[in-house]
Write a protein that holds these residues in place. Structure first.
Motif, PDB file in Angstrom:
ATOM      1  N   SER A   1      10.696   6.740   6.882  1.00  0.00           N
ATOM      2  CA  SER A   1       9.259   7.637   6.509  1.00  0.00           C
ATOM      3  C   SER A   1       7.991   6.515   6.395  1.00  0.00           C
ATOM      4  CB  SER A   1       9.317   7.764   4.976  1.00  0.00           C
ATOM      5  OG  SER A   1      10.253   8.699   5.336  1.00  0.00           O
ATOM      6  N   ASP A   2       6.569   6.965   6.461  1.00  0.00           N
ATOM      7  CA  ASP A   2       5.868   5.524   6.312  1.00  0.00           C
ATOM      8  C   ASP A   2       5.740   5.282   5.065  1.00  0.00           C
ATOM      9  OD1 ASP A   2       3.589   4.392   7.077  1.00  0.00           O
ATOM     10  OD2 ASP A   2       1.983   6.072   6.826  1.00  0.00           O
ATOM     11  N   THR A   3       6.496   4.343   4.504  1.00  0.00           N
ATOM     12  CA  THR A   3       6.175   3.577   3.197  1.00  0.00           C
ATOM     13  C   THR A   3       6.139   1.621   3.349  1.00  0.00           C
ATOM     14  OG1 THR A   3       8.868   3.286   3.234  1.00  0.00           O
ATOM     15  CG2 THR A   3       7.916   5.521   2.837  1.00  0.00           C
TER      16      THR A   3
ATOM     17  N   LYS B   1       3.246   0.978   9.592  1.00  0.00           N
ATOM     18  CA  LYS B   1       2.656   2.596   9.496  1.00  0.00           C
ATOM     19  C   LYS B   1       1.985   3.050  10.235  1.00  0.00           C
ATOM     20  CE  LYS B   1       2.156   2.718   5.116  1.00  0.00           C
ATOM     21  NZ  LYS B   1       1.544   2.457   3.868  1.00  0.00           N
TER      22      LYS B   1
ATOM     23  N   LEU C   1       7.596   9.960   8.851  1.00  0.00           N
ATOM     24  CA  LEU C   1       7.769  11.097   8.577  1.00  0.00           C
ATOM     25  C   LEU C   1       6.440  10.682   7.107  1.00  0.00           C
ATOM     26  CD1 LEU C   1      11.046  11.998   8.412  1.00  0.00           C
ATOM     27  CD2 LEU C   1       8.812  13.722   9.137  1.00  0.00           C
ATOM     28  N   SER C   2       5.712  11.612   6.515  1.00  0.00           N
ATOM     29  CA  SER C   2       5.080  11.320   5.040  1.00  0.00           C
ATOM     30  C   SER C   2       6.456  11.511   4.461  1.00  0.00           C
ATOM     31  CB  SER C   2       3.997  12.575   4.829  1.00  0.00           C
ATOM     32  OG  SER C   2       3.980  12.337   3.972  1.00  0.00           O
ATOM     33  N   PRO C   3       6.444  10.447   3.214  1.00  0.00           N
ATOM     34  CA  PRO C   3       7.027  11.112   1.906  1.00  0.00           C
ATOM     35  C   PRO C   3       6.548  11.669   1.428  1.00  0.00           C
ATOM     36  CG  PRO C   3       6.215   8.741   1.891  1.00  0.00           C
ATOM     37  CD  PRO C   3       5.133   9.632   3.075  1.00  0.00           C
ATOM     38  N   ASP C   4       6.090  12.425   1.465  1.00  0.00           N
ATOM     39  CA  ASP C   4       5.843  13.941   0.841  1.00  0.00           C
ATOM     40  C   ASP C   4       6.601  14.778   1.027  1.00  0.00           C
ATOM     41  OD1 ASP C   4       3.777  13.033  -0.104  1.00  0.00           O
ATOM     42  OD2 ASP C   4       2.251  13.737   0.545  1.00  0.00           O
TER      43      ASP C   4
ATOM     44  N   LYS D   1       9.386  16.510  -1.418  1.00  0.00           N
ATOM     45  CA  LYS D   1       8.475  16.668  -3.040  1.00  0.00           C
ATOM     46  C   LYS D   1       8.662  17.773  -3.279  1.00  0.00           C
ATOM     47  CE  LYS D   1       4.132  14.709  -3.414  1.00  0.00           C
ATOM     48  NZ  LYS D   1       2.702  15.140  -3.259  1.00  0.00           N
TER      49      LYS D   1
ATOM     50  N   LYS E   1      12.926  16.941   6.418  1.00  0.00           N
ATOM     51  CA  LYS E   1      12.107  16.879   7.220  1.00  0.00           C
ATOM     52  C   LYS E   1      12.144  19.164   7.311  1.00  0.00           C
ATOM     53  CE  LYS E   1      14.340  15.453  11.356  1.00  0.00           C
ATOM     54  NZ  LYS E   1      14.041  16.332  12.777  1.00  0.00           N
TER      55      LYS E   1
END
Length: 125
Positions: A48-50, A57, A70-73, A76, A98
């Motif tokens: 994840s992109d953190t 990044k 992956l987006s952390p979103d 959610k 995902k």
């Protein structure tokens, strides 16, 4: 975390700690069965992109191949569902964010994005 990531060279202590958590979650789910306490695992389904990946990044170069982060979103919708009363009674599952389809009703998305927690059915690789 995948089985390959848990065993990836140079990935200690991250990989072994994830393997231990996976095994412990399976044991806890069994130990707590029938108590009303659920134990589930939620993973993004990839890197994840953190800030946990400093300097990388956007894309993660691994073995000469670029993997989009992956987006952390992606976490959610499954987090909201797991924290809701709708997930009551759901235990011993490993959810891959995902694979969660937000177009589906949450219970169906949960079923499609999960498998039993632990190592049962994991492919060798």
């Amino acid at each position: 975390t995948s089985i390959a990531t848990m065993q990836f060279r140079g990935n200690s202590p991250y990989g072994p700690s994830k393997a231990a958590l996976e095994a412990a979650s399976a044991a806890w789910a069994g130990d707590l069965e029938g108590t009303g306490v659920s134990v589930n695992v939620l993973v993004p389904g990839g890197a994840s992109d953190t800030d946990m990946i400093p300097g990388r990044k956007g894309d993660l170069a691994r073995a000469g191949t670029n993997y989009a982060l992956l987006s952390p979103d992606v976490m959610k919708a499954p987090i909201v569902w797991l924290a809701s009363n709708e997930s009551d009674g759901v235990t011993a599952r490993r959810f891959t964010a995902k694979d969660w389809d937000p177009a589906l009703p949450p219970a169906e998305a949960a079923k499609n994005a999960s498998r039993r927690v632990g190592f049962t059915g994991w492919a060798e690789g």
